[in-house]
Design an enzyme around this catalytic site. Structure first.
Site, PDB file in Angstrom:
ATOM      1  N   ALA A 174      68.918  36.772 -41.050  1.00 40.27           N
ATOM      2  CA  ALA A 174      68.340  37.240 -39.795  1.00 40.27           C
ATOM      3  C   ALA A 174      68.209  36.080 -38.822  1.00 40.27           C
ATOM      4  O   ALA A 174      67.588  35.057 -39.127  1.00 40.27           O
ATOM      5  CB  ALA A 174      66.975  37.867 -40.048  1.00 40.27           C
ATOM      6  N   CYS A 183      44.649  42.024 -61.040  1.00 40.57           N
ATOM      7  CA  CYS A 183      44.391  40.733 -60.394  1.00 40.57           C
ATOM      8  C   CYS A 183      42.910  40.407 -60.298  1.00 40.57           C
ATOM      9  O   CYS A 183      42.550  39.286 -59.922  1.00 40.57           O
ATOM     10  CB  CYS A 183      45.026  40.705 -59.007  1.00 40.57           C
ATOM     11  N   CYS A 233      40.868  45.984 -52.998  1.00 43.87           N
ATOM     12  CA  CYS A 233      42.011  46.157 -53.891  1.00 43.87           C
ATOM     13  C   CYS A 233      43.201  45.461 -53.252  1.00 43.87           C
ATOM     14  O   CYS A 233      43.513  45.706 -52.075  1.00 43.87           O
ATOM     15  CB  CYS A 233      42.318  47.636 -54.116  1.00 43.87           C
ATOM     16  N   TYR A 282      23.106  45.306 -71.090  1.00 41.42           N
ATOM     17  CA  TYR A 282      21.980  46.007 -70.494  1.00 41.42           C
ATOM     18  C   TYR A 282      20.943  46.278 -71.579  1.00 41.42           C
ATOM     19  O   TYR A 282      21.183  46.024 -72.763  1.00 41.42           O
ATOM     20  CB  TYR A 282      22.447  47.292 -69.819  1.00 41.42           C
ATOM     21  N   ARG A 291      40.330  50.600 -62.733  1.00 40.08           N
ATOM     22  CA  ARG A 291      41.043  49.858 -61.685  1.00 40.08           C
ATOM     23  C   ARG A 291      42.326  50.575 -61.270  1.00 40.08           C
ATOM     24  O   ARG A 291      42.747  50.488 -60.112  1.00 40.08           O
ATOM     25  CB  ARG A 291      41.340  48.440 -62.185  1.00 40.08           C
TER      26      ARG A 291
END
Length: 708
Positions: free
Chosen positions: A481, A373, A388, A200, A347
């Site tokens: 299952a 990530c 997120c 900046y 984060r």
């Protein structure tokens, strides 16, 4: 995993910055949420910051706020500070943050050479000197056409022009910062942060790389710091002792030899203190974000800026705030050792806004972890609201708390990967009785296997596993299952989270015993599953791994596989077919352990759907490790010793004693179809519904579990 008994006496102690006292040493650093309209703060932004304040965070720092809005902006969704019309929104935010028990700091910015809105509005970007052309842009090859299209769209086909700041421009800039601080004071804020980093305008003046001026604002460090010091003095004169004045400073600039050094940063910090700064917030700057994004401004290594912050700390007597993947245990240690005073967790606080309250209550193990990530970061490349991967409520805080169910049901979840565990956790928290089934001997599914190549995922695995146990979910491992066994459980609803299907390649040799899919490799690496059809040395390695017990914890596998290749079913010559997220990470993992890896990708881009910054770093790292990357390549044949393929029609061959197929992944849930035909209320989550890895698993599980 964080020790269950760990305490944080230093991190949770009060701390003073100038005229204000924070209840603890945890700070939310600036992260742009892109929820504002025409420079005015909207309710969504307030909800976001209040959630972190209610979670116990000591001080909230807003995202970038433009001192000269719309001039010097990088987004039209950025809050403005240049007019009195912005004060009511600021006041509403300050009041809400105060009511939640925290302090509010407003970050003040002029974006200089990254002020995209100046380009769109036909203004030249204000810079110390005409910027040098960008260096290595090779990372862009791994951006998808859709991603490139989004980035191009927000540029509206326009190219930036530049204006070397005159003395009149600098006087105007100083005045805009001071007047902006006055508006923060009028709105009832507690602090301002003057941004002198990240390319900046103030950071550009401070940088040897970016500042080529020959007047009193260029050359020596004192000259390059002059503008920032003038801004600090003007702000202090405007606000007096009513606000704390914090300066955000790069402890180092990465990617070019002429970047700011830690020694220069420390000397600049001392000058800023003399000018009136009440604290220094140490960050980092990537001079070419496409090549060095995960060095600065958002590092991928835990505590990446700690050494630089300690250098700055020794040069000043005012408090230092350290950012850069600062986990609670890292911050506690740094404060205890006198190397910093405050810890900024960005984060991590997106992933769990209640972090501080959990630490206070002695429940650090319940903090939902950030898995690094970069999904949240990626959205800012096209001006969208960050997501997120592990916290679906980010950007929509009203999703919490979970609505309690009016009718308690028995929910059976099939598959104990991230989607299954999250569905079980959320459904239980809502009041349902949940039975979780998995045919293997451990929780985690493909998440368990991914922790080998991506250690940050182990934190999520540990958290989900213990949250499922803590919630009282009836976990049944080693349980196959079927429609019949599920019917015997008499469920009111069933969630299928059995993951994706991984096929072998349909080429000659695709069925050879040294050719693996992700499923067969997982069985070998963990010492589970049927290995009878594997090559003899792989059978021996898999059995040895199981016998010595090394396959029960991902961390032990990662450690031992670095030292003793023979302990695990890996080979010296490996070919990985498919360069998407899984293939790229696996190639890195094997190359780090000494395998000579060839990565064959049929398309052009690698690492998809990995978020762009992480993808760029992974490709760069793979190249550094010597991975032989072949793009636009088609596998023609696999033999017992080679893989044959073509690139642009030209035949090639590489040695291969082990072949891993990381392509051919597809969603499939045949059990769900069978149950639906029998009239069962069935839902599908995660890769069984759509291949989208951890983010897709967590978000789809949350959606389904809140709807049952």
């Amino acid at each position: 995993m964080v020790n269950r008994q760990q305490t944080f006496p230093n991190l949770l102690s009060p701390g003073k910055i100038g005229p204000i006292t924070l209840a603890n040493r945890v700070v939310l650093p600036a992260m742009d949420m892109n929820l504002c309209e025409d420079g005015e703060i909207e309710q969504g932004d307030i909800d976001h910051f209040v959630a972190r304040a209610e979670g116990g965070t000591g001080m909230i720092i807003t995202g970038c706020c433009a001192v000269a809005y719309p001039a010097g902006c990088t987004s039209r969704k950025e809050p403005g500070l240049s007019e009195d019309r912005f004060i009511p929104g600021l006041k509403a935010l300050a009041d809400a943050v105060h009511e939640a028990g925290s302090k509010l700091c407003v970050q003040m910015v002029h974006h200089g050479k990254v002020a995209r809105i100046d380009t769109l509005d036909g203004r030249p970007q204000l810079v110390p000197s005409v910027p040098k052309p960008p260096g290595d842009m090779s990372a862009m090859i791994d951006c998808t056409p859709e991603e490139l299209g989004k980035m191009a769209a927000i540029q509206e086909g326009k190219r930036p022009t530049h204006r070397e700041a005159t003395h009149e421009d600098l006087q105007w800039l100083v005045r805009m910062f001071a007047e902006a601080a006055g508006r923060v004071k009028a709105a009832g804020g507690d602090a301002v942060e003057i941004h002198c980093a990240h390319n900046y305008v103030l950071g550009g003046f401070l940088s040897r790389y970016s500042n080529q001026r020959t007047d009193e604002y260029g050359g020596s460090l004192e000259n390059r710091a002059r503008l920032s010091c003038e801004v600090i003095r003007a702000v202090k004169e405007e606000v007096g002792d009513s606000l704390a004045v914090i300066v955000r400073l790069a402890g180092q600039e990465y990617g070019e030899s002429e970047g700011l050094t830690p020694d220069e940063a420390a000397r600049a910090a001392a000058l800023f203190e003399q000018a009136g700064a009440d604290a220094i917030h140490v960050t980092g700057t990537a001079l070419n974000a496409f090549a060095n994004f995960t060095d600065g401004p958002l590092p991928d290594k835990v505590g990446f800026y700690t050494d630089n912050a300690a250098v700055v700390k020794r040069a000043v007597s005012i408090p230092v705030i350290t950012v850069g993947r600062m986990l609670p245990e890292v911050g506690e240690e740094m404060i205890a050792e006198g190397r910093t005073d405050f810890v900024a967790m960005g984060r991590q606080l997106l992933a769990d806004p209640d972090l501080v309250n959990k630490l206070k209550a002695g429940r650090s193990e319940q903090v939902r972890p950030c898995i690094n990530c970069y999904v949240c970061v990626q959205e800012n490349f096209w001006d969208a609201t960050p997501l997120c991967a592990v916290n679906p409520a980010l950007g929509n805080e009203k999703l919490l708390p979970f609505p309690r169910t009016a009718t308690r049901k028995h929910v059976v979840v099939v598959g104990a990967g991230p989607g299954g565990m999250e569905a079980a956790r959320v459904a239980t928290e809502r009041g349902h009785r949940v039975t979780l089934l998995d045919k293997t001997d451990r929780l985690g599914g493909t998440l368990w296997f991914s922790t080998l190549t991506t250690p940050d995922n182990e934190r999520l695995l540990n958290w989900l596993s213990q949250e499922v146990r803590r919630a009282g979910v009836d976990v049944r491992l080693k349980t196959e299952a079927t429609a019949a066994t599920i019917k015997d459980l008499a469920p009111d609803a069933v969630v299928i989270a059995t993951g994706a299907v991984r096929a072998r390649p349909s080429v000659p040799g695709g069925d050879l015993p040294h050719v693996h899919t992700g499923d067969s490799l997982r069985g070998l690496m963990t010492g589970t599953g049927d290995v009878s059809d594997q090559a003899p040395f792989l059978r021996v390695a898999a059995r040895l791994g199981g016998l010595v017990g090394v396959t029960k914890t991902p961390a032990r596998i990662r450690d031992l596989s670095r030292k003793y290749l023979r302990f695990l079913p890996m080979s010296k010559y490996v070919v990985v077919i498919g360069g998407s997220l899984v293939g790229l990470e696996l190639a890195e993992f094997l190359a780090e352990r000494g395998s000579r890896v060839t990565l064959i990708e049929e398309g052009r881009q690698l690492g998809v759907p990995m978020a762009m910054p992480r993808r760029w770093t992974a490709v760069k790292h793979a190249k550094e490790l010597g991975v032989n990357i072949q793009r636009n390549a088609t596998v023609e044949r696999i033999t017992r010793k080679t893989v044959e393929f073509t690139v642009d029609g030209k035949p090639q061959s590489v040695p291969a004693r082990m072949v891993v197929v990381a392509s051919g992944v597809s969603a499939s849930a045949p059990l769900a179809d069978e149950l639906a035909k029998a009239g069962v209320d069935v839902h599908i989550v995660g890769d069984a519904a759509e291949v989208d890895y951890i983010e897709g698993a967590m978000h789809s599980a949350w959606k389904v579990a809140t709807a049952i």
